[in-house]
Design a protein around this motif. Structure first.
Motif, PDB file in Angstrom:
ATOM      1  N   ARG A  63       0.817  -1.210   0.000  1.00 36.53           N
ATOM      2  CA  ARG A  63       0.000   0.000   0.000  1.00 36.53           C
ATOM      3  C   ARG A  63       0.849   1.258   0.000  1.00 36.53           C
ATOM      4  N   ARG A  64       1.954   1.230   0.744  1.00 37.59           N
ATOM      5  CA  ARG A  64       2.817   2.413   0.751  1.00 37.59           C
ATOM      6  C   ARG A  64       3.471   2.624  -0.609  1.00 37.59           C
ATOM      7  N   LEU A  65       3.927   1.553  -1.233  1.00 38.91           N
ATOM      8  CA  LEU A  65       4.552   1.696  -2.546  1.00 38.91           C
ATOM      9  C   LEU A  65       3.544   2.151  -3.595  1.00 38.91           C
ATOM     10  N   GLN A  66       2.319   1.661  -3.510  1.00 42.23           N
ATOM     11  CA  GLN A  66       1.289   2.117  -4.436  1.00 42.23           C
ATOM     12  C   GLN A  66       1.070   3.619  -4.312  1.00 42.23           C
ATOM     13  N   ASP A  67       1.132   4.116  -3.087  1.00 41.21           N
ATOM     14  CA  ASP A  67       0.905   5.539  -2.847  1.00 41.21           C
ATOM     15  C   ASP A  67       2.102   6.397  -3.219  1.00 41.21           C
ATOM     16  N   GLU A  68       3.314   5.836  -3.135  1.00 42.16           N
ATOM     17  CA  GLU A  68       4.522   6.657  -3.237  1.00 42.16           C
ATOM     18  C   GLU A  68       5.279   6.491  -4.554  1.00 42.16           C
ATOM     19  N   LEU A  69       4.877   5.537  -5.397  1.00 47.23           N
ATOM     20  CA  LEU A  69       5.536   5.358  -6.691  1.00 47.23           C
ATOM     21  C   LEU A  69       4.589   5.715  -7.820  1.00 47.23           C
ATOM     22  N   ASP A  70       5.154   6.036  -8.987  1.00 48.80           N
ATOM     23  CA  ASP A  70       4.333   6.316 -10.159  1.00 48.80           C
ATOM     24  C   ASP A  70       4.401   5.181 -11.179  1.00 48.80           C
ATOM     25  N   VAL A  71       4.763   3.975 -10.713  1.00 47.95           N
ATOM     26  CA  VAL A  71       4.700   2.769 -11.536  1.00 47.95           C
ATOM     27  C   VAL A  71       3.842   1.747 -10.799  1.00 47.95           C
ATOM     28  N   PRO A  72       3.212   0.801 -11.504  1.00 47.95           N
ATOM     29  CA  PRO A  72       2.317  -0.148 -10.842  1.00 47.95           C
ATOM     30  C   PRO A  72       3.061  -1.114  -9.934  1.00 47.95           C
ATOM     31  N   VAL A  73       2.438  -1.437  -8.813  1.00 46.69           N
ATOM     32  CA  VAL A  73       2.970  -2.387  -7.833  1.00 46.69           C
ATOM     33  C   VAL A  73       1.971  -3.535  -7.722  1.00 46.69           C
ATOM     34  N   PHE A  74       2.448  -4.750  -7.950  1.00 41.75           N
ATOM     35  CA  PHE A  74       1.576  -5.921  -8.001  1.00 41.75           C
ATOM     36  C   PHE A  74       2.140  -6.984  -7.077  1.00 41.75           C
ATOM     37  N   HIS A  75       1.388  -7.309  -6.012  1.00 39.47           N
ATOM     38  CA  HIS A  75       1.805  -8.371  -5.099  1.00 39.47           C
ATOM     39  C   HIS A  75       1.166  -9.660  -5.591  1.00 39.47           C
ATOM     40  N   ASP A  76       1.952 -10.514  -6.214  1.00 36.42           N
ATOM     41  CA  ASP A  76       1.406 -11.670  -6.915  1.00 36.42           C
ATOM     42  C   ASP A  76       0.745 -12.667  -5.972  1.00 36.42           C
ATOM     43  N   ASP A  77       1.284 -12.824  -4.767  1.00 31.23           N
ATOM     44  CA  ASP A  77       0.678 -13.751  -3.815  1.00 31.23           C
ATOM     45  C   ASP A  77      -0.754 -13.339  -3.475  1.00 31.23           C
ATOM     46  N   GLN A  78      -1.012 -12.044  -3.511  1.00 33.79           N
ATOM     47  CA  GLN A  78      -2.370 -11.564  -3.294  1.00 33.79           C
ATOM     48  C   GLN A  78      -3.175 -11.601  -4.596  1.00 33.79           C
ATOM     49  N   HIS A  79      -2.782 -10.746  -5.528  1.00 32.59           N
ATOM     50  CA  HIS A  79      -3.644 -10.451  -6.659  1.00 32.59           C
ATOM     51  C   HIS A  79      -3.559 -11.496  -7.771  1.00 32.59           C
ATOM     52  N   GLY A  80      -2.388 -12.093  -7.973  1.00 30.85           N
ATOM     53  CA  GLY A  80      -2.298 -13.157  -8.962  1.00 30.85           C
ATOM     54  C   GLY A  80      -3.161 -14.337  -8.565  1.00 30.85           C
TER      55      GLY A  80
END
Length: 368
Positions: free
Chosen positions: A128-145
């Motif tokens: 969540r912090r990286l999603q808020d602080e970066l301008d590139v997509p962050v994908f946690h595969d264990d969750q969303h994949g």
């Protein structure tokens, strides 16, 4: 793993163009217009696969060194199936602040970030912090994949058993990274909150229990009304669907027999599913596992190559629920019209799988 240039460097002219002085001109262009970086450098097709090795496969906490070969394997699959260049990064520090800082410090070189095998609840904070602080997509595969693969398989299983999402009762075993994300995505896909129940090792999650932040959210947004109580076995009584993303050997055939007629059982723990597949098949209409040696393998490799291809091609800045739902629909549709109870998901080698997911993700990104 190796690095191979896309251009030939055979003589002085090539050296001048692709090293000095040629690269100086590129550096000036990037300084003047940062968008050049994404268009003309390795960043446009590069993904960082970041793991601290704290939740490695089904092995548990094995540390960052042990994570490296696993991340290399994932990088190889991204290249094989989606022509994405991926780079394993295995930091030693596990403090969320340190992990976030490490990824942010390296993010200039990458078009997307893949978090992998980071234990809950730390993984939620870092993502969540990286999603808020970066301008590139962050994908946690264990969750969303996992969630995308499960939803795609479930859509096809519901078709075969004549069910609609809103009328389907679902019991999820596991309230960690995978279980939480599966529950959240089901709620976004027209499954009703009062008919989705999540269980951890202590039984059914409900608002009367003392829970950590993520589990508290699940208790507030699933099992609405608190109708389900007690153990996992109690929750399964008359349930339509069981989704296991927890630990092997939790259930037996008698537990599955208590479910509704034409039940759907996804026992995805590896290497040993939550319930023996043969025992489950005696009572369930459709059985799926995470194993490659059994029918209906539900595995993240069905998702992440096409997901990252779509994220990179679209230039998306973040991963959205709309993208995940679109990817799940594309994955479900790839099976075609001739699917059956032992073929509810396609093979990872299916022609058109990665392009279909990539197109679905890119289309959803345009709507964001």
């Amino acid at each position: 793993m190796q690095v191979t240039a896309r251009v030939r460097i055979e003589g002085p002219d090539d050296l001048a163009e692709h090293y000095t002085p040629g690269v100086a001109e590129q550096a000036k262009r990037v300084a003047e217009d940062p968008s050049v970086l994404a268009r003309e450098t390795v960043q446009a097709n590069s993904v960082a696969i970041v793991s601290d090795g704290s939740a490695l496969l089904g092995l548990g906490d094995q540390g960052p060194a042990a994570a490296l070969p696993v991340m290399e394997g994932k990088a190889a699959l991204l290249k094989r199936f989606a022509d994405v260049d991926a780079w394993p990064i295995c930091p030693v520090s596990r403090e969320p602040d340190d992990l976030v800082r490490t990824v942010k410090d390296l993010a200039t070189s990458f078009g997307a970030i893949n978090l992998e095998d980071i234990a809950a609840p730390r993984c939620f904070t870092v993502e969540r912090r990286l999603q808020d602080e970066l301008d590139v997509p962050v994908f946690h595969d264990d969750q969303h994949g996992t969630a995308v693969a499960v939803l795609a398989a479930l859509r096809n299983a519901l078709k075969l058993t004549g069910r609609e999402p809103a009328d389907t009762s679902v019991v999820i075993s596991g309230a960690g990274a995978a279980g939480s994300s599966v529950a959240r995505l089901l709620l976004g896909a027209d499954f009703r909150a009062e008919r989705v129940v999540v269980c951890d090792s202590g039984g059914v999650l409900h608002e009367g229990r003392d829970l950590t932040a993520e589990k508290r959210w699940l208790a507030e947004h699933t099992n609405r009304g608190g109708a389900a109580q007690g153990s996992l076995q109690d929750a399964l009584c008359n349930a339509d669907v069981f989704i296991g993303v927890s630990a092997g050997g939790l259930l037996d055939g008698a537990d599955i027999a208590r479910m509704a007629d034409r039940a759907i059982v996804f026992g995805l723990a590896n290497p040993d599913p939550e319930v023996d597949p043969e025992a489950a098949a005696e009572h369930a209409e459709i059985v799926a596992t995470g194993r490659s040696d059994l029918p209906n393998q539900i595995n993240n490799v069905l998702v992440f190559p096409g997901m990252f291809r779509g994220l990179l091609d679209s230039g998306a800045a973040r991963v959205t629920t709309r993208m995940l739902l679109s990817a799940a629909q594309a994955l479900a549709d790839t099976v075609g019209d001739d699917f059956d109870r032992e073929h509810i998901v396609p093979s990872v080698f299916a022609e058109g799988l990665v392009p279909a997911l990539a197109e679905g993700v890119a289309a959803a990104a345009k709507d964001y």
